[in-house]
Motif scaffolding. Structure first.
Motif, PDB file in Angstrom:
ATOM      1  N   ARG A   6      83.550  28.462 122.945  1.00 54.54           N
ATOM      2  CA  ARG A   6      84.466  28.292 124.069  1.00 54.54           C
ATOM      3  C   ARG A   6      85.391  29.516 124.163  1.00 54.54           C
ATOM      4  NH1 ARG A   6      84.625  22.761 125.366  1.00 54.54           N
ATOM      5  NH2 ARG A   6      86.789  22.830 126.070  1.00 54.54           N
ATOM      6  N   ILE A   7      85.200  30.342 125.192  1.00 60.28           N
ATOM      7  CA  ILE A   7      85.997  31.548 125.415  1.00 60.28           C
ATOM      8  C   ILE A   7      87.219  31.173 126.248  1.00 60.28           C
ATOM      9  CG2 ILE A   7      86.038  33.872 126.391  1.00 60.28           C
ATOM     10  CD1 ILE A   7      83.022  33.983 126.044  1.00 60.28           C
ATOM     11  N   PHE A  62      86.540  35.338 132.131  1.00 56.95           N
ATOM     12  CA  PHE A  62      85.294  36.114 132.082  1.00 56.95           C
ATOM     13  C   PHE A  62      85.111  36.644 130.669  1.00 56.95           C
ATOM     14  CE2 PHE A  62      88.391  39.409 132.793  1.00 56.95           C
ATOM     15  CZ  PHE A  62      87.863  40.567 132.241  1.00 56.95           C
ATOM     16  N   CYS A  63      83.959  37.258 130.414  1.00 52.95           N
ATOM     17  CA  CYS A  63      83.635  37.730 129.064  1.00 52.95           C
ATOM     18  C   CYS A  63      84.284  39.088 128.802  1.00 52.95           C
ATOM     19  CB  CYS A  63      82.118  37.831 128.891  1.00 52.95           C
ATOM     20  SG  CYS A  63      81.271  36.252 128.890  1.00 52.95           S
ATOM     21  N   GLU A  64      85.535  39.051 128.415  1.00 52.62           N
ATOM     22  CA  GLU A  64      86.237  40.282 128.065  1.00 52.62           C
ATOM     23  C   GLU A  64      86.221  40.440 126.553  1.00 52.62           C
ATOM     24  OE1 GLU A  64      89.779  42.856 129.871  1.00 52.62           O
ATOM     25  OE2 GLU A  64      90.274  40.774 129.535  1.00 52.62           O
ATOM     26  N   VAL A  77      86.166  37.475 123.532  1.00 56.48           N
ATOM     27  CA  VAL A  77      84.895  37.154 122.878  1.00 56.48           C
ATOM     28  C   VAL A  77      84.984  37.380 121.377  1.00 56.48           C
ATOM     29  CG1 VAL A  77      82.448  37.765 122.734  1.00 56.48           C
ATOM     30  CG2 VAL A  77      83.570  37.658 124.968  1.00 56.48           C
ATOM     31  N   LEU A  78      85.681  38.436 120.944  1.00 53.90           N
ATOM     32  CA  LEU A  78      85.776  38.749 119.516  1.00 53.90           C
ATOM     33  C   LEU A  78      86.435  37.635 118.712  1.00 53.90           C
ATOM     34  CD1 LEU A  78      86.763  42.543 119.474  1.00 53.90           C
ATOM     35  CD2 LEU A  78      84.581  41.525 118.830  1.00 53.90           C
ATOM     36  N   ASP A  89      84.486  39.180 110.002  1.00 54.73           N
ATOM     37  CA  ASP A  89      85.721  39.950 110.060  1.00 54.73           C
ATOM     38  C   ASP A  89      85.643  40.949 111.220  1.00 54.73           C
ATOM     39  OD1 ASP A  89      88.133  41.147 109.482  1.00 54.73           O
ATOM     40  OD2 ASP A  89      87.272  42.497 107.989  1.00 54.73           O
ATOM     41  N   THR A  90      86.664  40.983 112.072  1.00 57.77           N
ATOM     42  CA  THR A  90      86.666  41.867 113.246  1.00 57.77           C
ATOM     43  C   THR A  90      87.637  43.034 113.086  1.00 57.77           C
ATOM     44  OG1 THR A  90      88.348  40.522 114.369  1.00 57.77           O
ATOM     45  CG2 THR A  90      86.030  39.966 114.783  1.00 57.77           C
ATOM     46  N   SER A  91      88.090  43.307 111.854  1.00 56.78           N
ATOM     47  CA  SER A  91      89.056  44.396 111.658  1.00 56.78           C
ATOM     48  C   SER A  91      88.445  45.749 112.032  1.00 56.78           C
ATOM     49  CB  SER A  91      89.542  44.415 110.204  1.00 56.78           C
ATOM     50  OG  SER A  91      88.445  44.551 109.314  1.00 56.78           O
TER      51      SER A  91
END
Length: 311
Positions: free
Chosen positions: A173-174, A178-180, A184-185, A191-193
């Motif tokens: 669930r965003i 929209f898919c920015e 999304v991350l 890990d998104t660092s």
């Protein structure tokens, strides 16, 4: 030892705006009206510049490109947002989400660099008026626009690849319309660092560098304007610069806040408001600020429609 099987999402749910059932029709009507006005305003500018030879100048060439970018930019997101407001189904396939993200970034980054190119055009027009047509030749203008487009294509590819190579195993669930990338991350199962660092570094090349270039150029423009003896000439030059500065500020500042802050510090509701501003509001106001109040454009309307001969 084998890792346990993970199920990866095949579609996302775009939560959009937190609204009551009563306010949803009002918001749908408002965004539909704004989108139609965006198509009308930007489409009119692009058509006039193509049809009227008096507007075949470097400045209007760049304004025409800006109008087409705004049309594509909003069409990537707004129709889907309207469809989700009008329907209970708010899903988007994974591949469509990736495509929307990439196209949105290509057009946005291209537009960011186009603003810097437009400031160069204003610098030459004000500081070197006698050599303007020689310096800003059609070949140079075309090369600069191609550069903006290539930079957008490459930078957007890096953004998208780094975002979508991460595993997404749920939830799906965003909290956006929209898919920015930042929204999304937040759903990545890793890990998104590294992504935050990449986004911050790329932010320099797609936002801060063109914005810094604009500031340096306008510093030199203002010095040149102050040297103009005629008060009327100064006012005309300041008026041209004010339009461009307003448009750049509306687009670049919200985009910089969105893409250069760490994902952990991002607020979903604030992100949606920022995205609305640089995606929808700026595209709506650009024709008004930049062109529709311009005397050259008004004369072009009269010439193209034939109303000028009738009058």
């Amino acid at each position: 030892m084998q890792e346990p099987n993970q199920s990866f999402v095949t579609e996302f749910i775009l939560l959009g705006f937190s609204l009551s059932p009563r306010t949803t029709p009002l918001l749908f009507s408002a965004f539909l009206m704004i989108y139609l006005l965006i198509i009308l305003g930007n489409g009119l500018i692009a058509i006039l510049i193509c049809l009227d030879s008096h507007l075949h100048t470097p400045m209007y060439f760049f304004i025409g490109i800006l109008s087409m970018l705004d049309l594509g930019y909003t069409t990537t997101t707004v129709p889907q947002m309207l469809a989700h407001l009008a329907s209970e189904k708010k899903t988007i396939p994974f591949t469509s989400c990736v495509a929307q993200m990439y196209i949105f970034l290509v057009l946005g980054i291209t537009e960011s660099w186009l603003f810097a190119i437009m400031s160069i055009d204003r610098y030459v027009a004000i500081c070197h008026p006698l050599r303007y047509k020689v310096i800003m030749s059609p070949l140079l203008c075309g090369v600069m626009v191609i550069f903006c487009g290539l930079w957008g294509v490459i930078s957007a590819l890096v953004y998208t690849v780094f975002a979508m190579h991460l595993p997404y195993c749920g939830p799906n669930r965003i909290n956006h319309f929209f898919c920015e990338v930042p929204a999304v991350l937040k759903l990545a199962c890793a890990d998104t660092s590294v992504n935050d660092q990449v986004d911050f570094i790329l932010g320099f090349s797609v936002i801060l560098i063109p914005l810094s270039l604009i500031l340096v150029i306008y510093f030199n423009i203002f010095i040149a304007i102050l040297k103009i003896c005629s008060a009327q000439g100064q006012l005309k030059a300041f008026s041209t610069c004010a339009s461009h500065i307003t448009v750049v500020t509306m687009f670049s500042v919200p985009a910089m806040v969105m893409y250069m802050k760490p994902g952990s510090k991002a607020s979903s509701e604030e992100d949606k408001k920022l995205a609305l501003f640089y995606n929808v509001i700026s595209a709506f106001l650009n024709p008004i600020i930049y062109s529709l109040r311009n005397k050259d454009v008004k004369r072009a309307v009269l010439r193209v429609t034939g109303w000028g001969r009738a009058l």
